[in-house]
Design a protein around this motif. Structure first.
Motif, PDB file in Angstrom:
ATOM      1  N   ARG A  60      39.270 -82.077 -44.098  1.00 16.03           N
ATOM      2  CA  ARG A  60      40.342 -81.086 -43.977  1.00 16.03           C
ATOM      3  C   ARG A  60      40.138 -79.910 -44.931  1.00 16.03           C
ATOM      4  O   ARG A  60      40.595 -78.796 -44.643  1.00 16.03           O
ATOM      5  CB  ARG A  60      41.697 -81.742 -44.247  1.00 16.03           C
ATOM      6  CG  ARG A  60      41.889 -82.163 -45.699  1.00 16.03           C
ATOM      7  CD  ARG A  60      43.195 -82.877 -45.935  1.00 16.03           C
ATOM      8  NE  ARG A  60      43.358 -83.147 -47.358  1.00 16.03           N
ATOM      9  CZ  ARG A  60      44.377 -82.697 -48.089  1.00 16.03           C
ATOM     10  NH1 ARG A  60      45.323 -81.974 -47.527  1.00 16.03           N
ATOM     11  NH2 ARG A  60      44.456 -82.984 -49.368  1.00 16.03           N
ATOM     12  N   ARG A  61      39.472 -80.104 -46.047  1.00 14.25           N
ATOM     13  CA  ARG A  61      39.224 -78.995 -46.979  1.00 14.25           C
ATOM     14  C   ARG A  61      38.059 -78.131 -46.515  1.00 14.25           C
ATOM     15  O   ARG A  61      37.960 -76.967 -46.911  1.00 14.25           O
ATOM     16  CB  ARG A  61      38.935 -79.540 -48.380  1.00 14.25           C
ATOM     17  CG  ARG A  61      40.062 -80.394 -48.957  1.00 14.25           C
ATOM     18  CD  ARG A  61      39.628 -81.053 -50.248  1.00 14.25           C
ATOM     19  NE  ARG A  61      40.522 -82.119 -50.628  1.00 14.25           N
ATOM     20  CZ  ARG A  61      41.576 -81.982 -51.441  1.00 14.25           C
ATOM     21  NH1 ARG A  61      41.833 -80.811 -51.960  1.00 14.25           N
ATOM     22  NH2 ARG A  61      42.342 -83.017 -51.733  1.00 14.25           N
ATOM     23  N   ARG A  62      37.165 -78.714 -45.737  1.00 13.02           N
ATOM     24  CA  ARG A  62      35.995 -77.967 -45.264  1.00 13.02           C
ATOM     25  C   ARG A  62      36.350 -77.081 -44.070  1.00 13.02           C
ATOM     26  O   ARG A  62      35.952 -75.926 -43.999  1.00 13.02           O
ATOM     27  CB  ARG A  62      34.892 -78.961 -44.884  1.00 13.02           C
ATOM     28  CG  ARG A  62      33.578 -78.307 -44.469  1.00 13.02           C
ATOM     29  CD  ARG A  62      32.884 -77.698 -45.658  1.00 13.02           C
ATOM     30  NE  ARG A  62      31.627 -77.076 -45.294  1.00 13.02           N
ATOM     31  CZ  ARG A  62      30.461 -77.720 -45.243  1.00 13.02           C
ATOM     32  NH1 ARG A  62      30.411 -79.019 -45.536  1.00 13.02           N
ATOM     33  NH2 ARG A  62      29.352 -77.093 -44.926  1.00 13.02           N
ATOM     34  N   TRP A  63      37.045 -77.626 -43.114  1.00 17.04           N
ATOM     35  CA  TRP A  63      37.471 -76.875 -41.928  1.00 17.04           C
ATOM     36  C   TRP A  63      38.966 -77.071 -41.742  1.00 17.04           C
ATOM     37  O   TRP A  63      39.407 -77.865 -40.885  1.00 17.04           O
ATOM     38  CB  TRP A  63      36.708 -77.365 -40.693  1.00 17.04           C
ATOM     39  CG  TRP A  63      35.237 -77.179 -40.801  1.00 17.04           C
ATOM     40  CD1 TRP A  63      34.544 -76.006 -40.820  1.00 17.04           C
ATOM     41  CD2 TRP A  63      34.247 -78.219 -40.910  1.00 17.04           C
ATOM     42  NE1 TRP A  63      33.202 -76.242 -40.926  1.00 17.04           N
ATOM     43  CE2 TRP A  63      32.980 -77.584 -40.978  1.00 17.04           C
ATOM     44  CE3 TRP A  63      34.301 -79.602 -40.938  1.00 17.04           C
ATOM     45  CZ2 TRP A  63      31.796 -78.303 -41.099  1.00 17.04           C
ATOM     46  CZ3 TRP A  63      33.126 -80.315 -41.058  1.00 17.04           C
ATOM     47  CH2 TRP A  63      31.895 -79.668 -41.133  1.00 17.04           C
ATOM     48  N   PRO A  64      39.803 -76.375 -42.516  1.00 11.59           N
ATOM     49  CA  PRO A  64      41.250 -76.647 -42.489  1.00 11.59           C
ATOM     50  C   PRO A  64      41.895 -76.443 -41.121  1.00 11.59           C
ATOM     51  O   PRO A  64      42.599 -77.326 -40.625  1.00 11.59           O
ATOM     52  CB  PRO A  64      41.810 -75.673 -43.534  1.00 11.59           C
ATOM     53  CG  PRO A  64      40.655 -75.325 -44.408  1.00 11.59           C
ATOM     54  CD  PRO A  64      39.454 -75.374 -43.533  1.00 11.59           C
ATOM     55  N   LEU A  65      41.682 -75.275 -40.512  1.00 11.86           N
ATOM     56  CA  LEU A  65      42.386 -74.974 -39.261  1.00 11.86           C
ATOM     57  C   LEU A  65      41.922 -75.848 -38.096  1.00 11.86           C
ATOM     58  O   LEU A  65      42.767 -76.395 -37.367  1.00 11.86           O
ATOM     59  CB  LEU A  65      42.230 -73.493 -38.930  1.00 11.86           C
ATOM     60  CG  LEU A  65      43.065 -72.977 -37.753  1.00 11.86           C
ATOM     61  CD1 LEU A  65      44.545 -73.247 -37.991  1.00 11.86           C
ATOM     62  CD2 LEU A  65      42.816 -71.489 -37.530  1.00 11.86           C
ATOM     63  N   PRO A  66      40.608 -76.027 -37.863  1.00 15.57           N
ATOM     64  CA  PRO A  66      40.210 -76.928 -36.764  1.00 15.57           C
ATOM     65  C   PRO A  66      40.707 -78.360 -36.958  1.00 15.57           C
ATOM     66  O   PRO A  66      41.140 -79.007 -35.992  1.00 15.57           O
ATOM     67  CB  PRO A  66      38.680 -76.852 -36.787  1.00 15.57           C
ATOM     68  CG  PRO A  66      38.369 -75.544 -37.411  1.00 15.57           C
ATOM     69  CD  PRO A  66      39.431 -75.329 -38.422  1.00 15.57           C
ATOM     70  N   VAL A  71      44.200 -82.891 -35.411  1.00 12.02           N
ATOM     71  CA  VAL A  71      45.147 -83.903 -35.872  1.00 12.02           C
ATOM     72  C   VAL A  71      46.523 -83.698 -35.238  1.00 12.02           C
ATOM     73  O   VAL A  71      47.205 -84.668 -34.866  1.00 12.02           O
ATOM     74  CB  VAL A  71      45.224 -83.894 -37.409  1.00 12.02           C
ATOM     75  CG1 VAL A  71      46.330 -84.816 -37.903  1.00 12.02           C
ATOM     76  CG2 VAL A  71      43.887 -84.316 -38.007  1.00 12.02           C
ATOM     77  N   SER A  72      46.952 -82.451 -35.083  1.00 13.26           N
ATOM     78  CA  SER A  72      48.261 -82.188 -34.473  1.00 13.26           C
ATOM     79  C   SER A  72      48.287 -82.644 -33.021  1.00 13.26           C
ATOM     80  O   SER A  72      49.247 -83.292 -32.575  1.00 13.26           O
ATOM     81  CB  SER A  72      48.583 -80.698 -34.566  1.00 13.26           C
ATOM     82  OG  SER A  72      48.666 -80.281 -35.908  1.00 13.26           O
ATOM     83  N   LEU A  95      47.897 -79.814 -42.691  1.00 12.80           N
ATOM     84  CA  LEU A  95      48.414 -78.440 -42.746  1.00 12.80           C
ATOM     85  C   LEU A  95      48.369 -77.861 -44.149  1.00 12.80           C
ATOM     86  O   LEU A  95      48.234 -76.637 -44.316  1.00 12.80           O
ATOM     87  CB  LEU A  95      49.855 -78.411 -42.218  1.00 12.80           C
ATOM     88  CG  LEU A  95      50.551 -77.050 -42.190  1.00 12.80           C
ATOM     89  CD1 LEU A  95      49.805 -76.078 -41.292  1.00 12.80           C
ATOM     90  CD2 LEU A  95      52.000 -77.199 -41.736  1.00 12.80           C
ATOM     91  N   TYR A  96      48.456 -78.715 -45.165  1.00 15.08           N
ATOM     92  CA  TYR A  96      48.506 -78.205 -46.545  1.00 15.08           C
ATOM     93  C   TYR A  96      47.306 -77.320 -46.896  1.00 15.08           C
ATOM     94  O   TYR A  96      47.493 -76.207 -47.412  1.00 15.08           O
ATOM     95  CB  TYR A  96      48.627 -79.380 -47.517  1.00 15.08           C
ATOM     96  CG  TYR A  96      48.565 -78.967 -48.971  1.00 15.08           C
ATOM     97  CD1 TYR A  96      49.673 -78.412 -49.609  1.00 15.08           C
ATOM     98  CD2 TYR A  96      47.393 -79.117 -49.706  1.00 15.08           C
ATOM     99  CE1 TYR A  96      49.616 -78.022 -50.933  1.00 15.08           C
ATOM    100  CE2 TYR A  96      47.325 -78.723 -51.028  1.00 15.08           C
ATOM    101  CZ  TYR A  96      48.443 -78.180 -51.637  1.00 15.08           C
ATOM    102  OH  TYR A  96      48.379 -77.792 -52.939  1.00 15.08           O
ATOM    103  N   PRO A  97      46.042 -77.737 -46.661  1.00 17.12           N
ATOM    104  CA  PRO A  97      44.928 -76.834 -46.993  1.00 17.12           C
ATOM    105  C   PRO A  97      44.898 -75.570 -46.150  1.00 17.12           C
ATOM    106  O   PRO A  97      44.350 -74.548 -46.595  1.00 17.12           O
ATOM    107  CB  PRO A  97      43.678 -77.696 -46.750  1.00 17.12           C
ATOM    108  CG  PRO A  97      44.116 -78.784 -45.850  1.00 17.12           C
ATOM    109  CD  PRO A  97      45.547 -79.042 -46.183  1.00 17.12           C
ATOM    110  N   VAL A  98      45.476 -75.612 -44.937  1.00 20.73           N
ATOM    111  CA  VAL A  98      45.575 -74.380 -44.151  1.00 20.73           C
ATOM    112  C   VAL A  98      46.475 -73.382 -44.865  1.00 20.73           C
ATOM    113  O   VAL A  98      46.136 -72.200 -45.009  1.00 20.73           O
ATOM    114  CB  VAL A  98      46.108 -74.683 -42.737  1.00 20.73           C
ATOM    115  CG1 VAL A  98      46.286 -73.398 -41.942  1.00 20.73           C
ATOM    116  CG2 VAL A  98      45.162 -75.622 -42.002  1.00 20.73           C
ATOM    117  N   ALA A  99      47.631 -73.834 -45.320  1.00 18.65           N
ATOM    118  CA  ALA A  99      48.548 -72.955 -46.050  1.00 18.65           C
ATOM    119  C   ALA A  99      47.958 -72.509 -47.377  1.00 18.65           C
ATOM    120  O   ALA A  99      48.233 -71.406 -47.849  1.00 18.65           O
ATOM    121  CB  ALA A  99      49.877 -73.682 -46.291  1.00 18.65           C
ATOM    122  N   LEU A 100      47.115 -73.355 -47.973  1.00 20.00           N
ATOM    123  CA  LEU A 100      46.555 -73.040 -49.288  1.00 20.00           C
ATOM    124  C   LEU A 100      45.433 -72.017 -49.209  1.00 20.00           C
ATOM    125  O   LEU A 100      45.238 -71.227 -50.133  1.00 20.00           O
ATOM    126  CB  LEU A 100      46.042 -74.327 -49.940  1.00 20.00           C
ATOM    127  CG  LEU A 100      45.584 -74.239 -51.392  1.00 20.00           C
ATOM    128  CD1 LEU A 100      46.737 -73.860 -52.299  1.00 20.00           C
ATOM    129  CD2 LEU A 100      44.983 -75.566 -51.831  1.00 20.00           C
TER     130      LEU A 100
END
Length: 386
Positions: A60-66, A71-72, A95-100
């Protein structure tokens, strides 16, 4: 500002591989809980839904949005299949790393999302739903899912803003330090020019006056002139490399030049911006004040670059004297790129290279093969600037 009395959860910042392992462990743990608590998970569709919900969390930290999108979608499918009861917990974690990491847009309603999240929390805590079981379950899923997603987004944005503020504070502190250094150098140059040349003029007059009658005294005066002029030339060459105009400041407010003793303070300021600095200073004997200032400025600029381009990251600073040289190395475990924003001057590496060159040293900087960035400078301990 970080509380110095609060110990961090980990003794050092985790490396990228360790973070991936931690996220993978969280995903596997969540999958294990789902398998145990869901009687509908023991069929192919349930296994597939749980795997799609949890396994991508490792990256999730490498590719946050995909990862969030995958996962959604899997979470919605799992809820529809009745595999999970708790709504969108994995999606909120993704979602947290996407917002970050995602740049904030002007139209983004972060404040409204936070308010709606608070409302969902109040509704979940005090709002009873009087309906049939199926409708109640759907409404609970929507409310708790909104709470989880909104909370993850709001917290991620808040952390991002805090880090950006800390980075701006560090940059402003670095700019103030540069301005103070320029003013201090101007004052030092005035001292070198006025005091040194006055001494040289006096000794030259003495040598000319006693050259015929007392040649020994004239020779001693010439030695003083030679030594003083060499020292003045060395200082002037060092200062001219970094001297710039800095109008509007008060010279009386200048503090002594920082040296090796000020490096821990530099590390504390970097920690406030998300960069934990590990200092390793091993220097036997004292260094000239000008050389200590050069070491401090090189380390300061290198650590500031880590704050600008790699935070949050771990940084190691080593200053060793070895083989007649002073070795300064600053490495970090960031992405290894030094991408500058539009309009940025990007003079950090150039300034460090020029400062090292003024001492007759060697300077290299670049990304490391396994990730991260390294700045390496070697300064001669004898005969610098000559």
């Amino acid at each position: 500002m970080d509380d110095p009395d609060v110990r961090p959860l980990f003794p050092r910042p985790l490396r990228p591989r360790e973070l991936v392992a931690l996220d993978a462990l969280a995903g596997l743990g969540y999958a294990f809980v789902l398998v145990l608590n869901s009687p509908d998970a023991h069929h192919p569709a349930g296994w597939a839904a749980i795997a799609a919900m949890t396994l991508p969390l490792a990256v999730r930290r490498r590719w946050p949005l995909p990862v969030f999108c995958v996962v959604s979608a899997a979470s919605v499918a799992a809820v529809a299949l009745g595999v999970v009861r708790e709504p969108l917990a994995a999606a909120a974690y993704a979602l947290y790393p996407v917002a970050l990491t995602t740049r904030r847009r002007r139209w983004e309603p972060t404040a409204a999302i936070g308010a709606l999240t608070a409302g969902a929390l109040l509704l979940a805590a005090f709002g009873g739903v009087t309906a049939v079981a199926e409708v109640r379950r759907i409404m609970e899923t929507v409310v708790l899912g909104s709470l989880a997603l909104g909370g993850a987004w709001t917290i991620g944005r808040a952390v991002r803003e805090r880090r950006a503020y800390a980075a701006r504070q560090a940059e402003q502190a670095a700019e103030r330090a540069v301005t103070e250094e320029r003013l201090r150098i101007a004052r030092e140059m005035h001292d070198v020019v006025s005091h040194t040349l006055s001494l040289i003029g006096v000794k030259a007059g003495v040598a000319a006056h006693v050259a015929d009658r007392r040649p020994e005294e004239a020779l001693e005066a010439l030695r003083v002139i030679e030594t003083t002029s060499r020292q003045a030339l060395t200082e002037m060459r060092h200062m001219l490399g970094v001297l710039r105009e800095a109008p509007g400041a008060a010279p009386d407010a200048l503090s002594p030049a920082p040296g090796l003793a000020a490096l821990p303070d530099l590390a504390e300021r970097a920690a406030a911006a998300g960069v934990r600095v590990d200092l390793d200073v091993r220097v036997t004997g004292g260094l000239p004040e000008a050389l200590e200032l050069a070491v401090h400025r090189i380390v300061q600029e290198a650590v500031t670059n880590v704050v600008r381009h790699a935070a949050p990251a771990a940084c190691r600073v080593s200053v060793h004297d070895e083989g007649g040289q002073l070795r300064i190395e600053v490495t970090d475990d960031g992405p290894g790129r030094r991408t500058l924003p539009a309009g940025a001057p990007g003079h950090g590496l150039i300034g460090m290279r020029e400062r090292v060159r003024a001492y007759g040293g060697v300077f290299t900087a670049g990304p490391l093969p396994g990730g991260g960035f390294r700045v390496l400078a070697r300064l001669p301990l004898k005969g610098e600037g000559t």
